[in-house]
Write a protein that holds these residues in place. Structure first.
Motif, PDB file in Angstrom:
ATOM      1  N   TYR A 150     -10.202 -12.125 -18.819  1.00  0.00           N
ATOM      2  CA  TYR A 150     -10.274 -11.144 -19.893  1.00  0.00           C
ATOM      3  C   TYR A 150      -8.906 -10.516 -20.102  1.00  0.00           C
ATOM      4  O   TYR A 150      -7.979 -10.738 -19.322  1.00  0.00           O
ATOM      5  CB  TYR A 150     -11.350 -10.093 -19.624  1.00  0.00           C
ATOM      6  N   LEU A 151      -8.778  -9.754 -21.163  1.00  0.00           N
ATOM      7  CA  LEU A 151      -7.476  -9.253 -21.613  1.00  0.00           C
ATOM      8  C   LEU A 151      -7.522  -7.751 -21.825  1.00  0.00           C
ATOM      9  O   LEU A 151      -8.528  -7.206 -22.288  1.00  0.00           O
ATOM     10  CB  LEU A 151      -7.112  -9.970 -22.912  1.00  0.00           C
ATOM     11  N   MET A 152      -6.420  -7.096 -21.493  1.00  0.00           N
ATOM     12  CA  MET A 152      -6.202  -5.695 -21.845  1.00  0.00           C
ATOM     13  C   MET A 152      -4.872  -5.588 -22.573  1.00  0.00           C
ATOM     14  O   MET A 152      -3.860  -6.124 -22.093  1.00  0.00           O
ATOM     15  CB  MET A 152      -6.162  -4.793 -20.613  1.00  0.00           C
ATOM     16  N   CYS A 153      -4.840  -4.902 -23.708  1.00  0.00           N
ATOM     17  CA  CYS A 153      -3.597  -4.660 -24.433  1.00  0.00           C
ATOM     18  C   CYS A 153      -3.240  -3.187 -24.293  1.00  0.00           C
ATOM     19  O   CYS A 153      -4.010  -2.306 -24.690  1.00  0.00           O
ATOM     20  CB  CYS A 153      -3.757  -5.035 -25.901  1.00  0.00           C
ATOM     21  N   THR A 154      -2.073  -2.933 -23.727  1.00  0.00           N
ATOM     22  CA  THR A 154      -1.705  -1.566 -23.402  1.00  0.00           C
ATOM     23  C   THR A 154      -0.192  -1.379 -23.533  1.00  0.00           C
ATOM     24  O   THR A 154       0.465  -2.071 -24.310  1.00  0.00           O
ATOM     25  CB  THR A 154      -2.256  -1.201 -22.001  1.00  0.00           C
ATOM     26  N   HIS A 155       0.379  -0.468 -22.759  1.00  0.00           N
ATOM     27  CA  HIS A 155       1.748   0.006 -22.938  1.00  0.00           C
ATOM     28  C   HIS A 155       2.578  -0.230 -21.672  1.00  0.00           C
ATOM     29  O   HIS A 155       2.037  -0.429 -20.586  1.00  0.00           O
ATOM     30  CB  HIS A 155       1.718   1.491 -23.286  1.00  0.00           C
ATOM     31  N   GLY A 156       3.892  -0.136 -21.835  1.00  0.00           N
ATOM     32  CA  GLY A 156       4.801  -0.508 -20.758  1.00  0.00           C
ATOM     33  C   GLY A 156       4.564   0.203 -19.444  1.00  0.00           C
ATOM     34  O   GLY A 156       4.475  -0.441 -18.385  1.00  0.00           O
ATOM     35  N   ASP A 157       4.482   1.529 -19.463  1.00  0.00           N
ATOM     36  CA  ASP A 157       4.277   2.261 -18.211  1.00  0.00           C
ATOM     37  C   ASP A 157       2.916   1.964 -17.602  1.00  0.00           C
ATOM     38  O   ASP A 157       2.760   1.948 -16.382  1.00  0.00           O
ATOM     39  CB  ASP A 157       4.427   3.760 -18.447  1.00  0.00           C
ATOM     40  N   VAL A 158       1.926   1.719 -18.450  1.00  0.00           N
ATOM     41  CA  VAL A 158       0.596   1.380 -17.943  1.00  0.00           C
ATOM     42  C   VAL A 158       0.622  -0.009 -17.302  1.00  0.00           C
ATOM     43  O   VAL A 158       0.057  -0.215 -16.216  1.00  0.00           O
ATOM     44  CB  VAL A 158      -0.456   1.463 -19.067  1.00  0.00           C
ATOM     45  N   VAL A 159       1.278  -0.958 -17.939  1.00  0.00           N
ATOM     46  CA  VAL A 159       1.427  -2.291 -17.352  1.00  0.00           C
ATOM     47  C   VAL A 159       2.063  -2.180 -15.969  1.00  0.00           C
ATOM     48  O   VAL A 159       1.567  -2.741 -14.980  1.00  0.00           O
ATOM     49  CB  VAL A 159       2.276  -3.211 -18.247  1.00  0.00           C
ATOM     50  N   LYS A 160       3.158  -1.461 -15.888  1.00  0.00           N
ATOM     51  CA  LYS A 160       3.875  -1.327 -14.622  1.00  0.00           C
ATOM     52  C   LYS A 160       3.019  -0.643 -13.558  1.00  0.00           C
ATOM     53  O   LYS A 160       3.056  -1.018 -12.389  1.00  0.00           O
ATOM     54  CB  LYS A 160       5.172  -0.550 -14.853  1.00  0.00           C
ATOM     55  N   SER A 161       2.217   0.331 -13.964  1.00  0.00           N
ATOM     56  CA  SER A 161       1.341   1.034 -13.025  1.00  0.00           C
ATOM     57  C   SER A 161       0.278   0.090 -12.467  1.00  0.00           C
ATOM     58  O   SER A 161      -0.036   0.125 -11.269  1.00  0.00           O
ATOM     59  CB  SER A 161       0.664   2.216 -13.726  1.00  0.00           C
ATOM     60  N   ILE A 162      -0.291  -0.740 -13.325  1.00  0.00           N
ATOM     61  CA  ILE A 162      -1.310  -1.695 -12.890  1.00  0.00           C
ATOM     62  C   ILE A 162      -0.701  -2.730 -11.950  1.00  0.00           C
ATOM     63  O   ILE A 162      -1.286  -3.085 -10.919  1.00  0.00           O
ATOM     64  CB  ILE A 162      -1.963  -2.357 -14.119  1.00  0.00           C
ATOM     65  N   VAL A 163       0.492  -3.221 -12.291  1.00  0.00           N
ATOM     66  CA  VAL A 163       1.165  -4.204 -11.440  1.00  0.00           C
ATOM     67  C   VAL A 163       1.504  -3.595 -10.083  1.00  0.00           C
ATOM     68  O   VAL A 163       1.310  -4.235  -9.036  1.00  0.00           O
ATOM     69  CB  VAL A 163       2.423  -4.747 -12.125  1.00  0.00           C
ATOM     70  N   ALA A 164       2.010  -2.378 -10.079  1.00  0.00           N
ATOM     71  CA  ALA A 164       2.346  -1.726  -8.810  1.00  0.00           C
ATOM     72  C   ALA A 164       1.121  -1.625  -7.914  1.00  0.00           C
ATOM     73  O   ALA A 164       1.186  -1.905  -6.706  1.00  0.00           O
ATOM     74  CB  ALA A 164       2.945  -0.344  -9.071  1.00  0.00           C
ATOM     75  N   ASP A 165       0.006  -1.242  -8.490  1.00  0.00           N
ATOM     76  CA  ASP A 165      -1.230  -1.165  -7.705  1.00  0.00           C
ATOM     77  C   ASP A 165      -1.611  -2.540  -7.164  1.00  0.00           C
ATOM     78  O   ASP A 165      -1.984  -2.674  -5.991  1.00  0.00           O
ATOM     79  CB  ASP A 165      -2.362  -0.609  -8.567  1.00  0.00           C
ATOM     80  N   ALA A 166      -1.514  -3.570  -7.998  1.00  0.00           N
ATOM     81  CA  ALA A 166      -1.891  -4.913  -7.563  1.00  0.00           C
ATOM     82  C   ALA A 166      -1.005  -5.414  -6.428  1.00  0.00           C
ATOM     83  O   ALA A 166      -1.463  -6.148  -5.548  1.00  0.00           O
ATOM     84  CB  ALA A 166      -1.835  -5.881  -8.742  1.00  0.00           C
ATOM     85  N   LEU A 167       0.261  -5.013  -6.445  1.00  0.00           N
ATOM     86  CA  LEU A 167       1.204  -5.449  -5.412  1.00  0.00           C
ATOM     87  C   LEU A 167       1.211  -4.540  -4.192  1.00  0.00           C
ATOM     88  O   LEU A 167       1.932  -4.799  -3.233  1.00  0.00           O
ATOM     89  CB  LEU A 167       2.623  -5.517  -5.999  1.00  0.00           C
ATOM     90  N   GLY A 168       0.413  -3.480  -4.229  1.00  0.00           N
ATOM     91  CA  GLY A 168       0.414  -2.536  -3.114  1.00  0.00           C
ATOM     92  C   GLY A 168       1.665  -1.697  -3.041  1.00  0.00           C
ATOM     93  O   GLY A 168       2.030  -1.203  -1.967  1.00  0.00           O
ATOM     94  N   LEU A 169       2.326  -1.493  -4.176  1.00  0.00           N
ATOM     95  CA  LEU A 169       3.550  -0.700  -4.214  1.00  0.00           C
ATOM     96  C   LEU A 169       3.236   0.765  -4.491  1.00  0.00           C
ATOM     97  O   LEU A 169       2.374   1.073  -5.321  1.00  0.00           O
ATOM     98  CB  LEU A 169       4.488  -1.209  -5.311  1.00  0.00           C
ATOM     99  N   HIS A 170       3.964   1.630  -3.844  1.00  0.00           N
ATOM    100  CA  HIS A 170       3.884   3.055  -4.144  1.00  0.00           C
ATOM    101  C   HIS A 170       4.353   3.284  -5.575  1.00  0.00           C
ATOM    102  O   HIS A 170       5.234   2.571  -6.080  1.00  0.00           O
ATOM    103  CB  HIS A 170       4.770   3.833  -3.166  1.00  0.00           C
ATOM    104  N   LEU A 171       3.769   4.275  -6.237  1.00  0.00           N
ATOM    105  CA  LEU A 171       4.163   4.579  -7.612  1.00  0.00           C
ATOM    106  C   LEU A 171       5.655   4.861  -7.729  1.00  0.00           C
ATOM    107  O   LEU A 171       6.263   4.579  -8.767  1.00  0.00           O
ATOM    108  CB  LEU A 171       3.353   5.771  -8.132  1.00  0.00           C
ATOM    109  N   ASP A 172       6.271   5.379  -6.677  1.00  0.00           N
ATOM    110  CA  ASP A 172       7.709   5.658  -6.736  1.00  0.00           C
ATOM    111  C   ASP A 172       8.544   4.394  -6.879  1.00  0.00           C
ATOM    112  O   ASP A 172       9.737   4.472  -7.190  1.00  0.00           O
ATOM    113  CB  ASP A 172       8.148   6.438  -5.494  1.00  0.00           C
ATOM    114  N   LEU A 173       7.937   3.233  -6.662  1.00  0.00           N
ATOM    115  CA  LEU A 173       8.659   1.969  -6.800  1.00  0.00           C
ATOM    116  C   LEU A 173       8.364   1.261  -8.112  1.00  0.00           C
ATOM    117  O   LEU A 173       8.936   0.206  -8.386  1.00  0.00           O
ATOM    118  CB  LEU A 173       8.311   1.040  -5.633  1.00  0.00           C
ATOM    119  N   PHE A 174       7.515   1.840  -8.958  1.00  0.00           N
ATOM    120  CA  PHE A 174       7.074   1.092 -10.130  1.00  0.00           C
ATOM    121  C   PHE A 174       8.164   0.944 -11.178  1.00  0.00           C
ATOM    122  O   PHE A 174       8.085   0.060 -12.030  1.00  0.00           O
ATOM    123  CB  PHE A 174       5.791   1.704 -10.699  1.00  0.00           C
ATOM    124  N   GLN A 175       9.223   1.750 -11.111  1.00  0.00           N
ATOM    125  CA  GLN A 175      10.310   1.596 -12.062  1.00  0.00           C
ATOM    126  C   GLN A 175      11.141   0.338 -11.790  1.00  0.00           C
ATOM    127  O   GLN A 175      12.023  -0.004 -12.580  1.00  0.00           O
ATOM    128  CB  GLN A 175      11.229   2.825 -12.043  1.00  0.00           C
TER     129      GLN A 175
END
Length: 244
Positions: A150-175
């Motif tokens: 399935y697909l979600m269409c969203t925004h840059g910071d949201v994409v990065k937040s989802i990826v960070a969670d998937a990779l187990g990264l702290h939010l401070d590393l999402f930039q």
């Protein structure tokens, strides 16, 4: 569990004019962004989609319009939880002006502590977006099976937040993560951990067809600095807020 395709909306007029659009109404795709939207159906042609979910913001609607026209079986589903970050008083301001704001250093270096005046915090943004993903994972698996896409269409910071969670990264590393406008990020979720299959892909995605049923890590069992939104021009350069 399903494969999620996270689409960042096509390039917008705010991206190219250097404005932090946020949730401001009426921000359209520019000519390049429109071309990206028109190309999306062909890029996804080999993938059966169980659902297409989008942010309520106009530029996400515009990005999915060609896809929905080509696939009338897909409903236009809106989920407020994957909307753009609420930048509050920063909304609509020039990125060049925001670079001088003291808060910008926090946004770039310690986003966990960043809260936008009159808006929301980056923690809140990630919390709601990730909650939406896991809710939709369960719903899609229940209604369409564990191998659905399935697909979600969203925004840059949201994409990065989802990826960070998937990779187990702290939010401070999402930039450290970038995803250009019009790009597709693919994440396979399993009972124990997610797998990042594509990050910010701007090309053909047909090789993902059939991957949902395959082990994502090469044969073992599936259990087993940028600034907001990654740059006004989509380049990943350290320019603020491409959340436009």
């Amino acid at each position: 569990m399903p494969i999620l395709l996270v689409v960042r909306h096509g390039r917008s007029t705010a991206n190219t004019s250097g404005v932090l659009a946020g949730r401001a109404p009426g921000v359209e795709l520019d000519a390049h962004g429109t071309a990206q939207a028109e190309a999306l159906p062909d890029r996804l042609a080999g993938l059966p989609l169980a659902a297409a979910v989008r942010s309520p913001v106009l530029r996400c609607r515009r990005t999915l319009e060609p896809l929905l026209a080509r696939r009338p079986e897909l409903a236009d589903i809106v989920d407020e939880r994957i909307s753009e970050c609420d930048y509050g008083d920063w909304t609509g301001r020039k990125l060049s002006e925001l670079m001088d704001e003291p808060l910008m250093a926090t946004v770039q270096q310690h986003p966990t502590a960043a809260a936008f005046p009159g808006g929301e915090s980056m923690r809140e943004m990630q919390r709601r977006a990730v909650a939406a993903v896991y809710d939709w994972n369960e719903r899609i698996a229940r209604e369409h099976g564990p191998d659905a896409v399935y697909l979600m269409c969203t925004h840059g910071d949201v994409v990065k937040s989802i990826v960070a969670d998937a990779l187990g990264l702290h939010l401070d590393l999402f930039q450290r993560i970038t995803a250009e406008p019009g790009s597709v990020t693919a994440i396979r979720y399993t009972p124990l951990r997610p797998f990042l299959l594509r990050l910010g892909d701007t090309g053909d995605l047909s090789s993902l067809a059939g991957r949902a049923a395959d082990a994502p890590d090469g044969g073992t069992a599936p259990h087993g600095g940028t600034v907001p939104a990654g740059g006004a021009d989509g380049s990943g350069q350290a320019v603020v807020g491409g959340g436009a």
